[in-house]
Enzyme design. Structure first.
Site, PDB file in Angstrom:
ATOM      1  N   VAL A   1     -10.666   8.275   0.824  1.00 26.89           N
ATOM      2  CA  VAL A   1      -9.556   7.593   0.157  1.00 26.89           C
ATOM      3  C   VAL A   1      -8.290   8.448   0.230  1.00 26.89           C
ATOM      4  CG1 VAL A   1      -8.694   6.688  -2.037  1.00 26.89           C
ATOM      5  CG2 VAL A   1     -11.070   6.279  -1.376  1.00 26.89           C
ATOM      6  N   CYS A   2      -8.437   9.752  -0.033  1.00 33.27           N
ATOM      7  CA  CYS A   2      -7.281  10.648  -0.023  1.00 33.27           C
ATOM      8  C   CYS A   2      -6.653  10.748   1.362  1.00 33.27           C
ATOM      9  CB  CYS A   2      -7.684  12.036  -0.521  1.00 33.27           C
ATOM     10  SG  CYS A   2      -8.258  12.058  -2.230  1.00 33.27           S
ATOM     11  N   THR A   3      -7.456  10.648   2.402  1.00 33.74           N
ATOM     12  CA  THR A   3      -6.924  10.678   3.766  1.00 33.74           C
ATOM     13  C   THR A   3      -5.943   9.525   3.975  1.00 33.74           C
ATOM     14  OG1 THR A   3      -8.902  11.770   4.634  1.00 33.74           O
ATOM     15  CG2 THR A   3      -7.540  10.558   6.211  1.00 33.74           C
TER      16      THR A   3
ATOM     17  N   GLU B   1      -4.340   7.952   1.633  1.00 36.09           N
ATOM     18  CA  GLU B   1      -3.196   8.116   0.731  1.00 36.09           C
ATOM     19  C   GLU B   1      -2.156   9.070   1.306  1.00 36.09           C
ATOM     20  OE1 GLU B   1      -4.958   7.485  -3.729  1.00 36.09           O
ATOM     21  OE2 GLU B   1      -5.151   9.463  -2.817  1.00 36.09           O
ATOM     22  N   LEU B   2      -2.606  10.226   1.769  1.00 32.75           N
ATOM     23  CA  LEU B   2      -1.659  11.208   2.295  1.00 32.75           C
ATOM     24  C   LEU B   2      -0.902  10.653   3.495  1.00 32.75           C
ATOM     25  CD1 LEU B   2      -3.740  14.459   1.842  1.00 32.75           C
ATOM     26  CD2 LEU B   2      -1.425  14.101   0.979  1.00 32.75           C
TER      27      LEU B   2
END
Length: 228
Positions: A49-51, A53-54
């Site tokens: 998920v963070c991938t 987002e960034l």
């Protein structure tokens, strides 16, 4: 794990810290300078998920920059680890991530900003050290925290919403207004309660009274922080 810091609230001064980042060492208050800042945290590198987002923040960074906003990420890993992850992020999302990501393996910044998850006891690394939760702090040039958002690990953040909040805050500071539900730049706004009707007539000639406590006025997009 060290004791948790006192919870930060809207209006608190953002705690200062020194840290290594992917763009070199920083003193956070010096990094802020006279800018707005969006600080957002991630539990760990190489997470799905963070991938996404960034990459999304990187693509939207020019819009933040136009508004005088700096982006800075944080993840509970080393700067060296971040460097490899950024390559994946750019490859997967088509971004060109250039804003700094803080290395916070020892959770010093996470603890100062109360980013530790108390609801999920499994949110720890191999040594049992708590990971950060996925927080967003919008900080103004006075180093004051204006917005705090926290997201569960399962739900990706909405970068457009973060930008919308920045527009609302910056426009409100400039024009003495607040923004109603689902507002986007160009929509009608609400006259701030501190502005009396006589003054409102001068500031907002087209304002209308719906209730004594609810007064709307047009505010063209050209007068908002989105007019760039």
């Amino acid at each position: 794990m060290a004791d948790r810091a006192e919870p930060l609230r809207l209006g608190s001064i953002a705690p200062n810290f020194k840290a290594d980042t992917t763009n070199g060492p920083i003193d956070f208050h010096e990094f802020i300078g006279n800018n707005w800042v969006v600080l957002f945290s991630h539990p760990e590198d190489y997470t799905p998920v963070c991938t996404t987002e960034l990459g999304a923040f990187a693509k939207l960074e020019p819009e933040f920059a136009k508004r005088g906003v700096k982006l800075i990420g944080l993840s509970a890993n080393t700067v060296d680890s971040h460097g490899g992850w950024i390559k994946d992020i750019d490859e997967v999302t088509g971004s060109k991530l250039s804003f700094p990501i803080i290395g916070d393996k020892d959770r010093k910044v996470a603890l100062a900003y109360d980013m530790i998850d108390h609801q999920d006891a499994t949110n720890v690394d191999s040594k049992g050290i708590a990971f950060t939760i996925r927080s967003v702090f919008i900080i103004d040039p006075k180093k004051t925290i204006r917005t705090i958002l926290s997201y569960p690990a399962s739900t990706g953040r909405n970068t457009a919403e973060v930008l919308r909040i920045v527009d609302s805050l910056q426009t409100g500071d400039k024009h003495r207004i607040t923004t109603p539900i689902n507002w986007v730049p160009g929509d009608d706004v609400i006259v701030h309660p501190s502005v009396k009707n006589e003054e409102a007539k001068e500031l907002f000639p087209e304002f209308r009274i719906v209730k004594p406590y609810l007064r709307f006025t047009p505010l063209p997009k050209e007068k908002t922080s989105a007019a760039l």
